[in-house]
Design an enzyme around this catalytic site. Structure first.
Site, short mmCIF file in Angstrom:
data_model
loop_
_atom_site.label_atom_id
_atom_site.label_comp_id
_atom_site.label_asym_id
_atom_site.label_seq_id
_atom_site.Cartn_x
_atom_site.Cartn_y
_atom_site.Cartn_z
N GLU A 115 0.86 -1.18 0.00
CA GLU A 115 0.00 0.00 0.00
C GLU A 115 0.90 1.23 0.00
O GLU A 115 2.13 1.11 0.16
CB GLU A 115 -0.92 -0.01 1.23
CG GLU A 115 -2.07 -0.99 1.12
CD GLU A 115 -3.09 -0.85 2.23
OE1 GLU A 115 -4.13 -0.24 2.02
OE2 GLU A 115 -2.82 -1.34 3.35
N HIS A 230 -8.76 9.89 2.35
CA HIS A 230 -8.33 8.75 1.52
C HIS A 230 -8.45 9.17 0.06
O HIS A 230 -9.48 9.71 -0.35
CB HIS A 230 -9.19 7.53 1.81
CG HIS A 230 -8.58 6.25 1.30
ND1 HIS A 230 -8.42 5.99 -0.05
CD2 HIS A 230 -8.09 5.17 1.94
CE1 HIS A 230 -7.85 4.80 -0.19
NE2 HIS A 230 -7.64 4.29 1.00
N ARG A 277 -0.39 8.77 1.62
CA ARG A 277 -1.77 9.14 1.35
C ARG A 277 -2.03 10.65 1.32
O ARG A 277 -2.80 11.13 0.50
CB ARG A 277 -2.60 8.52 2.48
CG ARG A 277 -3.98 8.19 2.10
CD ARG A 277 -4.60 7.37 3.18
NE ARG A 277 -4.44 5.95 2.96
CZ ARG A 277 -4.90 5.03 3.80
NH1 ARG A 277 -5.52 5.39 4.91
NH2 ARG A 277 -4.74 3.75 3.54
N HIS A 338 -11.42 10.18 5.86
CA HIS A 338 -11.26 8.73 6.10
C HIS A 338 -10.88 8.38 7.53
O HIS A 338 -11.37 7.40 8.08
CB HIS A 338 -10.17 8.22 5.14
CG HIS A 338 -9.88 6.76 5.25
ND1 HIS A 338 -10.82 5.79 4.96
CD2 HIS A 338 -8.75 6.09 5.59
CE1 HIS A 338 -10.28 4.59 5.13
NE2 HIS A 338 -9.04 4.74 5.53
N ARG A 373 -1.15 9.17 8.73
CA ARG A 373 -1.02 7.74 9.05
C ARG A 373 -0.57 6.91 7.85
O ARG A 373 -1.11 7.05 6.75
CB ARG A 373 -2.36 7.20 9.55
CG ARG A 373 -2.36 5.70 9.80
CD ARG A 373 -3.66 5.26 10.44
NE ARG A 373 -4.81 5.44 9.58
CZ ARG A 373 -5.26 4.53 8.73
NH1 ARG A 373 -4.66 3.36 8.62
NH2 ARG A 373 -6.34 4.77 8.01
#
Ligand code: FAD
Ligand code: SIN
Length: 512
Positions: A115, A230, A277, A338, A373
């Site tokens: 990811e 997100h 992100r 998100h 995060r």
């Protein structure tokens, strides 16, 4: 229904943080586990990509820590981050022992995926793209089988009960009645805040109740400006909950394209579509502004139908239900709220600044995530800190004589307005909160916008003063206002752009 409870431990929230903590409490102690709705209605059940853990031979704790620091703009609490990463493998083993079935290769080894922001394939998943649903299912079975754990559904915690500054339980709303739940130790595990935005991936339970009640009780709350957006929620014109297209789809090779069909992430970051992100969301925002559109596209058409149906069954079917065949069509996506990085400040073992009160999961701020995060570190945080909390509680309860309280004890009484009612349209108030946050406190922030938002939210707060407090909607709206103001004030305080907090006015008008 009982009007009052007296237990060893009350845990507010039955997502991964609450359930795992409950299961790690010594079975000799009585635990009450509260859920605002059914136990599978929460953000944990929605988790797709997986849970990050260093369990492969090409990985190391050092690399997992470095990746998390880079994603978090080095604002992470290093001691807690080391604890998070180093305790990951053992806690994964414990999840497996509790019945969680991670996806496996033919040779039996655990599968892992990639990811954004990860330098190794270290994200473990279950059910393809249904990691949260599988974990919650397994843990719910364990909770049901444990005679020391009582689950109460459809109950809303309202406030802390404090005695001499110590937390001795909570008040809660059940069937329009307010009850007292006394406990030696209290754990807040109420999850996120997504409901305060128009567009969010979160469950509708995510109204920030736990953070708001902790704040009212005197807890330190920090880092609320760091709201993670997100990059890839499924685009639809209607406002509200958005279906997530997991970052793991990019991990398996999907790329982002703008309105003209061009790839754009390579212009912005060496890791391209797998950059952290915050960066990907901000770049999508920029592309949308440039082309005056409200979405971009995700392209995984190089993978065939059979692969996609197996690897991403939930996402594949959801896209199909919306007329998109991922193997042939571009998926329209947009960034939406998100995850809440900030929350109730806790120490290494999840303790807040109020004695006997702990916080765990998304409502807490452990500091491990820094300013943004790293993907799939959230489920990990729930279990690592859940275990630490239960160890601490077990020690306390074993060492000290249990002093159970009752109505007769002198307590700080919480006053509720259960009589007067007015014609306040709570739905409209909630809608205005969401619209204000979406417009002024989204991916980009600027001072005059934030001040505007503050004024609007404060006005809404006035409107709610006389609403009926024995109604869940009223309590939620009040909490949403508290959370919105905590976020706006934190955004105003942090003048510079860092991580998820992007101050457009402090960037010489440059957007990214
Ligand atoms: P939750 O799971 O949201 O549980 C909160 C609980 O608190 C619920 O039981 C709720 O009913 C209860 N509650 C709330 N308020 C009250 C109240 N007043 N009284 C009583 N009970 C209350 N993270 C990852 O690491 N990997 C992923 O792949 C991933 N994918 C995600 C996908 C989606 C769509 C979303 C939304 C999030 C994802 N995340 C992921 C983030 C992660 O799922 C959450 O941060 C995490 O599950 C939070 O767990 P929690 O136990 O803290 O909260
Ligand atoms: C996802 O699957 O993209 C969500 C992962 C996360 O929020 O950590």
């Amino acid at each position: 229904m009982k009007l009052n409870y007296n237990v060893d431990v009350v845990i507010v929230g039955a997502g991964l943080a609450g359930m795992y903590t409950a299961l790690k409490i010594n079975p000799d102690f009585e635990v009450l586990l509260l859920s605002k709705e059914a136990v599978d209605e929460n953000n944990s059940s929605l988790a797709q990509g997986g849970i990050a853990a260093c369990v492969k031979s090409d990985d190391s704790f050092k690399l997992h820590i470095e990746d998390t620091l880079e994603a978090g703009s080095n604002m992470n609490d290093i001691d807690k981050l080391e604890q998070l990463v180093k305790c990951a493998p053992n806690n994964i083993e414990e999840l497996i022992a509790l019945g969680v079935e991670f996806d496996r290769e033919d040779n039996g080894s655990i599968k892992s995926t990639m990811e954004g922001g990860h330098s190794r394939r270290r994200v473990l998943h279950a059910g393809g793209d249904a990691t949260g649903r599988e974990i919650v299912k397994a843990l719910s079975i364990q909770v049901k089988n444990r005679s020391n754990i009582t689950v109460l559904e459809d109950i809303m915690a309202l406030d802390l009960i404090l005695n001499d500054s110590k937390c001795v339980g909570i008040t809660a709303l059940k069937d329009s009645k307010i009850l007292n739940i006394y406990s030696n130790d209290t754990v807040i595990a109420t999850g996120g805040i997504g409901e305060i935005y128009n567009n969010s991936t979160n469950s509708t339970i995510a109204t920030g109740d736990g953070i708001a009640m902790a704040y009212r009780g005197g807890c330190e709350i920090n880092n609320m400006e760091f709201i993670q957006f997100h990059p890839t929620a499924f685009y639809s014109k209607d406002k509200g909950k958005k279906f997530l297209i997991s970052e793991a789809v990019r991990g398996e090779g999907a790329v982002l394209r703008n309105k003209s069909g061009e790839r754009f992430m390579e212009k912005y970051h060496p890791s391209k579509d797998l950059a952290p992100r915050d960066i990907v969301s901000q770049c999508i925002y920029k592309e949308m502004e440039k082309s005056n559109t409200d979405h971009v596209y995700l392209d995984i058409t190089h993978r065939d139908k059979e692969y996609l149906e197996n690897r991403f069954p939930t996402i594949y079917n959801q896209c199909l239900a919306n007329g998109i065949d991922m193997s042939k069509d571009l998926i329209p996506v947009l960034p939406v709220q998100h995850y809440s990085i900030g929350g109730i400040k806790v120490d290494m073992v999840g303790r807040t600044n109020i004695p006997s009160l702990y916080a765990c999961g998304e409502c807490s701020n452990t500091g491990v995530h820094g300013a943004n995060r790293l993907a799939s570190n959230s489920l990990l945080e729930c279990i690592v800190f859940g275990k630490k909390i239960s160890n601490d509680i077990n020690k306390n309860l074993e060492c000290f004589e249990q002093a159970k309280l009752s109505d007769k004890d002198t307590l700080v009484k919480n006053q509720y307005n259960v009589q007067s009612n007015t014609d306040i349209d709570i739905y409209k108030v909630k809608k205005e909160i969401k619209e204000t946050m979406e417009k002024y406190v989204g991916i980009v922030r600027w001072e005059s916008g934030l001040l505007n938002a503050k004024k609007k939210i404060e006005g809404l707060s006035e409107k709610l003063k006389s609403c009926l407090e024995s109604e869940r909607a009223c309590q939620e709206a009040k909490n949403m206002i508290t959370i919105a103001l905590l976020i706006i004030n934190a955004c105003l305080d942090r003048k510079e752009s860092i991580g998820c907090h992007f101050r457009i006015d402090k960037n010489n008008g440059e957007q990214i």
